[in-house]
Motif scaffolding. Structure first.
Motif, PDB file in Angstrom:
ATOM      1  N   ILE A 154      12.940   0.499  -3.056  1.00  0.00           N
ATOM      2  CA  ILE A 154      14.162  -0.115  -2.528  1.00  0.00           C
ATOM      3  C   ILE A 154      14.123  -0.174  -1.007  1.00  0.00           C
ATOM      4  CG2 ILE A 154      16.658   0.180  -2.322  1.00  0.00           C
ATOM      5  CD1 ILE A 154      16.598   1.337  -5.177  1.00  0.00           C
ATOM      6  N   SER A 155      13.680   0.907  -0.369  1.00  0.00           N
ATOM      7  CA  SER A 155      13.649   0.922   1.092  1.00  0.00           C
ATOM      8  C   SER A 155      12.628  -0.065   1.644  1.00  0.00           C
ATOM      9  CB  SER A 155      13.369   2.334   1.603  1.00  0.00           C
ATOM     10  OG  SER A 155      12.098   2.759   1.186  1.00  0.00           O
ATOM     11  N   VAL A 156      11.502  -0.241   0.969  1.00  0.00           N
ATOM     12  CA  VAL A 156      10.490  -1.200   1.418  1.00  0.00           C
ATOM     13  C   VAL A 156      11.022  -2.632   1.302  1.00  0.00           C
ATOM     14  CG1 VAL A 156       8.264  -2.194   0.744  1.00  0.00           C
ATOM     15  CG2 VAL A 156       8.479   0.250   1.090  1.00  0.00           C
TER      16      VAL A 156
ATOM     17  N   LEU B 237       0.827  -1.206   0.000  1.00  0.00           N
ATOM     18  CA  LEU B 237       0.000   0.000   0.000  1.00  0.00           C
ATOM     19  C   LEU B 237       0.861   1.256   0.000  1.00  0.00           C
ATOM     20  CD1 LEU B 237      -2.794  -1.054   2.510  1.00  0.00           C
ATOM     21  CD2 LEU B 237      -3.038  -0.622   0.073  1.00  0.00           C
ATOM     22  N   PHE B 238       1.956   1.232   0.729  1.00  0.00           N
ATOM     23  CA  PHE B 238       2.869   2.374   0.770  1.00  0.00           C
ATOM     24  C   PHE B 238       3.498   2.619  -0.600  1.00  0.00           C
ATOM     25  CE2 PHE B 238       6.921   4.421   2.051  1.00  0.00           C
ATOM     26  CZ  PHE B 238       6.361   5.532   2.677  1.00  0.00           C
ATOM     27  N   ILE B 239       3.856   1.547  -1.287  1.00  0.00           N
ATOM     28  CA  ILE B 239       4.433   1.680  -2.630  1.00  0.00           C
ATOM     29  C   ILE B 239       3.403   2.254  -3.607  1.00  0.00           C
ATOM     30  CG2 ILE B 239       5.253   0.354  -4.619  1.00  0.00           C
ATOM     31  CD1 ILE B 239       6.722  -1.458  -2.676  1.00  0.00           C
ATOM     32  N   ILE B 240       2.163   1.774  -3.509  1.00  0.00           N
ATOM     33  CA  ILE B 240       1.127   2.227  -4.437  1.00  0.00           C
ATOM     34  C   ILE B 240       0.858   3.718  -4.291  1.00  0.00           C
ATOM     35  CG2 ILE B 240      -1.361   2.061  -4.930  1.00  0.00           C
ATOM     36  CD1 ILE B 240      -1.098  -0.960  -4.348  1.00  0.00           C
ATOM     37  N   PHE B 241       0.792   4.199  -3.053  1.00  0.00           N
ATOM     38  CA  PHE B 241       0.410   5.594  -2.844  1.00  0.00           C
ATOM     39  C   PHE B 241       1.574   6.571  -2.866  1.00  0.00           C
ATOM     40  CE2 PHE B 241      -3.298   3.428  -0.912  1.00  0.00           C
ATOM     41  CZ  PHE B 241      -4.235   3.920  -1.788  1.00  0.00           C
ATOM     42  N   SER B 242       2.809   6.090  -2.820  1.00  0.00           N
ATOM     43  CA  SER B 242       3.954   7.002  -2.953  1.00  0.00           C
ATOM     44  C   SER B 242       4.991   6.314  -3.831  1.00  0.00           C
ATOM     45  CB  SER B 242       4.539   7.342  -1.586  1.00  0.00           C
ATOM     46  OG  SER B 242       5.016   6.185  -0.954  1.00  0.00           O
ATOM     47  N   PHE B 243       4.760   6.363  -5.104  1.00  0.00           N
ATOM     48  CA  PHE B 243       5.566   5.596  -6.050  1.00  0.00           C
ATOM     49  C   PHE B 243       6.860   6.334  -6.385  1.00  0.00           C
ATOM     50  CE2 PHE B 243       6.727   3.950 -10.241  1.00  0.00           C
ATOM     51  CZ  PHE B 243       6.709   2.609  -9.961  1.00  0.00           C
ATOM     52  N   SER B 244       7.982   5.761  -5.953  1.00  0.00           N
ATOM     53  CA  SER B 244       9.301   6.257  -6.347  1.00  0.00           C
ATOM     54  C   SER B 244      10.296   5.113  -6.171  1.00  0.00           C
ATOM     55  CB  SER B 244       9.720   7.470  -5.525  1.00  0.00           C
ATOM     56  OG  SER B 244      10.050   7.094  -4.223  1.00  0.00           O
ATOM     57  N   LEU B 245      11.417   5.221  -6.838  1.00  0.00           N
ATOM     58  CA  LEU B 245      12.415   4.148  -6.793  1.00  0.00           C
ATOM     59  C   LEU B 245      13.003   3.996  -5.403  1.00  0.00           C
ATOM     60  CD1 LEU B 245      13.879   2.040  -8.458  1.00  0.00           C
ATOM     61  CD2 LEU B 245      15.628   3.743  -8.961  1.00  0.00           C
ATOM     62  N   LEU B 246      13.238   5.100  -4.712  1.00  0.00           N
ATOM     63  CA  LEU B 246      13.807   5.040  -3.366  1.00  0.00           C
ATOM     64  C   LEU B 246      12.854   4.353  -2.397  1.00  0.00           C
ATOM     65  CD1 LEU B 246      16.186   5.851  -1.589  1.00  0.00           C
ATOM     66  CD2 LEU B 246      15.004   7.996  -1.135  1.00  0.00           C
TER      67      LEU B 246
END
Length: 94
Positions: free
Chosen positions: A48-50, A36-45
């Motif tokens: 990778i951090s997730v 969910l975090f990736i979907i709502f704040s999409f960036s490469l960093l």
């Protein structure tokens, strides 16, 4: 003829991906939250951090499973409860 005992507590030692069921549920909750975090704040960093966070969490949980003494805390409650007086002082008059 062989006799087999009925084993009722099979869920106590059940393991999924090397983790007990409760820790596996924690890991899956973290994975779903990460998605969910990736979907709502999409960036490469973020991606990778997730992945690093989930990998680190998995390693920590498997180490805690292998060495359960790492989280051994003192018992909160005493083993016995008694009404016996602790001191020898007499508060009552005879």
């Amino acid at each position: 003829m062989k006799r087999y005992e009925i084993y009722k507590d099979i869920r106590k030692r059940a393991v999924i991906m090397g983790l007990p069921i409760s820790l596996f549920a924690l890991m899956m909750t973290s994975v779903i939250g990460s998605l969910l975090f990736i979907i709502f704040s999409f960036s490469l960093l973020v991606i990778i951090s997730v992945f690093l966070f989930n990998g680190g969490l998995y390693v920590i949980l498997t180490q805690l499973t292998k060495h359960p003494a790492l989280l051994h805390f003192k018992k909160v409650f005493p083993t016995t409860i008694s009404n016996k007086r602790e001191s020898q002082l007499q508060y009552e008059k005879d």
